[in-house]
Design a protein around this motif. Structure first.
Motif, mmCIF file in Angstrom:
data_model
loop_
_atom_site.group_PDB
_atom_site.id
_atom_site.type_symbol
_atom_site.label_atom_id
_atom_site.label_comp_id
_atom_site.label_asym_id
_atom_site.label_seq_id
_atom_site.Cartn_x
_atom_site.Cartn_y
_atom_site.Cartn_z
ATOM 1 N N LEU A 198 89.361 49.795 111.391
ATOM 2 C CA LEU A 198 89.025 50.542 112.597
ATOM 3 C C LEU A 198 87.921 49.840 113.383
ATOM 4 C CD1 LEU A 198 89.023 54.175 111.122
ATOM 5 C CD2 LEU A 198 90.815 53.079 112.505
ATOM 6 N N PRO A 199 87.829 50.116 114.708
ATOM 7 C CA PRO A 199 86.798 49.475 115.533
ATOM 8 C C PRO A 199 85.385 49.672 114.994
ATOM 9 C CG PRO A 199 88.399 50.556 116.928
ATOM 10 C CD PRO A 199 88.743 50.944 115.523
ATOM 11 N N ARG A 200 85.061 50.871 114.551
ATOM 12 C CA ARG A 200 83.719 51.119 114.028
ATOM 13 C C ARG A 200 83.472 50.357 112.726
ATOM 14 N NH1 ARG A 200 82.290 57.528 115.159
ATOM 15 N NH2 ARG A 200 82.171 57.328 117.446
ATOM 16 N N CYS A 201 84.528 50.148 111.974
ATOM 17 C CA CYS A 201 84.388 49.356 110.748
ATOM 18 C C CYS A 201 84.011 47.924 111.089
ATOM 19 C CB CYS A 201 85.688 49.397 109.965
ATOM 20 S SG CYS A 201 85.627 48.503 108.396
ATOM 21 N N PHE A 202 84.665 47.358 112.117
ATOM 22 C CA PHE A 202 84.271 46.030 112.587
ATOM 23 C C PHE A 202 82.820 46.038 113.044
ATOM 24 C CE2 PHE A 202 88.911 45.228 113.189
ATOM 25 C CZ PHE A 202 88.981 44.010 112.533
ATOM 26 N N GLY A 203 82.443 47.077 113.789
ATOM 27 C CA GLY A 203 81.077 47.167 114.302
ATOM 28 C C GLY A 203 80.039 47.229 113.203
ATOM 29 N N ILE A 204 80.321 47.997 112.147
ATOM 30 C CA ILE A 204 79.372 48.104 111.034
ATOM 31 C C ILE A 204 79.215 46.751 110.343
ATOM 32 C CG2 ILE A 204 79.030 49.124 108.747
ATOM 33 C CD1 ILE A 204 80.379 51.668 109.840
ATOM 34 N N GLN A 205 80.307 46.034 110.182
ATOM 35 C CA GLN A 205 80.236 44.703 109.570
ATOM 36 C C GLN A 205 79.403 43.754 110.434
ATOM 37 O OE1 GLN A 205 84.117 43.151 108.142
ATOM 38 N NE2 GLN A 205 84.893 45.236 108.433
ATOM 39 N N TRP A 206 79.624 43.781 111.741
ATOM 40 C CA TRP A 206 78.868 42.907 112.636
ATOM 41 C C TRP A 206 77.389 43.281 112.646
ATOM 42 C CZ3 TRP A 206 82.776 43.341 117.310
ATOM 43 C CH2 TRP A 206 83.960 42.694 116.940
ATOM 44 N N ALA A 207 77.098 44.605 112.630
ATOM 45 C CA ALA A 207 75.697 45.053 112.628
ATOM 46 C C ALA A 207 74.978 44.573 111.375
ATOM 47 C CB ALA A 207 75.642 46.576 112.726
ATOM 48 N N ALA A 208 75.653 44.699 110.218
ATOM 49 C CA ALA A 208 75.055 44.226 108.965
ATOM 50 C C ALA A 208 74.813 42.724 109.017
ATOM 51 C CB ALA A 208 75.969 44.584 107.795
ATOM 52 N N CYS A 209 75.765 41.983 109.599
ATOM 53 C CA CYS A 209 75.647 40.525 109.707
ATOM 54 C C CYS A 209 74.461 40.141 110.590
ATOM 55 C CB CYS A 209 76.940 39.954 110.260
ATOM 56 S SG CYS A 209 76.967 38.149 110.345
#
Length: 259
Positions: free
Chosen positions: A195-206
């Motif tokens: 999901l889009p938010r899942c991508f966002g959480i991964q990018w935020a952690a990165c």
């Protein structure tokens, strides 16, 4: 910690506090536009790396931007904006601890600012890029011919702002809400299993990990064991041995003078 590390850490925390408090104010708009430029430039770099072609790179006054391209690997090009901006923020923080490394980071930024002007920029981007190229070039001149240290402080602020700005952008655009035209939604269209938010959480952690890593490496570079050795020798662990040899040579020279 030695004095250089304490000074770096205090200044870095001050910069982070300034960025967090004043990030959304009018005063910080030029730096937000710089973050937008790096976001779009990273899309372009990922496109070139994956053998695509870039037609235009543009930054708008409303702090939006667009990179027009064809070819390349979209699954790598799309996330390169947020993650790439975070990488540059980390690099600026990492390289701010040394005179030569700070100059290299500043020179690379100037090169990107000028190269991007060859790809159909709009008026806002032309003004933005020329302004930052001139100002950053001026600080390089001041560092090497007038007063030192000054460039490292500027590069550190660039890194702190771009890194925190990348975290803020990822959170606002991909985690807090789902924007249909966002990079996260574009990745979701290519890979519906995430999901889009899942991508966002991964990018935020990165982005957070990259910023912390940049600060830690800068602290390592300023440590006593990395004194008087090159940047790579410091990171690879060879710096401690070379530093011991340097100190032994200095002590031997002093003993010879005393004799």
């Amino acid at each position: 910690m030695n004095e250089a590390q304490i000074a770096f850490l205090v200044l870095y925390l001050i910069y982070i506090s300034i960025v967090v408090v004043f990030h959304n104010t009018f005063v910080m708009k030029p730096f937000r536009l710089l973050t937008t430029f790096l976001h779009e430039m990273c899309h372009a770099i990922a496109c070139w790396i994956t053998c695509g072609s870039v037609e235009a790179i543009r930054v708008y006054d409303n702090e939006g931007g667009v990179t027009s391209y064809y070819g390349g690997c979209r699954l790598l090009i799309i996330p390169a904006g947020y993650v790439g901006a975070a990488i540059w923020g980390s690099i600026f923080v990492m390289f701010s601890g040394g005179r030569k490394t700070a100059t290299g980071a500043a020179g690379t930024l100037i090169s990107m600012l000028l190269i991007s002007l060859c790809f159909a920029p709009n008026r806002t981007m032309v003004g933005l890029n020329l302004f930052y190229a001139i100002v950053t070039g001026l600080f390089i001149y001041l560092e090497w011919y007038v007063f030192t240290p000054i460039l490292g402080y500027v590069v550190l602020f660039y890194g702190a702002f771009v890194g925190i700005g990348a975290v803020e952008d990822v959170y606002q655009d991909t985690v807090k809400r789902t924007v249909l035209r966002s990079d996260a939604y574009a990745c979701y269209e290519i890979c519906p299993c995430c999901l889009p938010r899942c991508f966002g959480i991964q990018w935020a952690a990165c982005t957070i990990v990259l910023q912390v890593a940049g600060a830690l490496i800068a602290m390592m570079q300023l440590s006593n064991r990395c004194e008087n050795v090159g940047w790579w020798e410091c990171l690879s662990g060879d710096g401690e041995l070379e530093n011991k040899i340097w100190r032994w040579e200095q002590q031997a020279a002093q003993n010879w003078v005393h004799r």
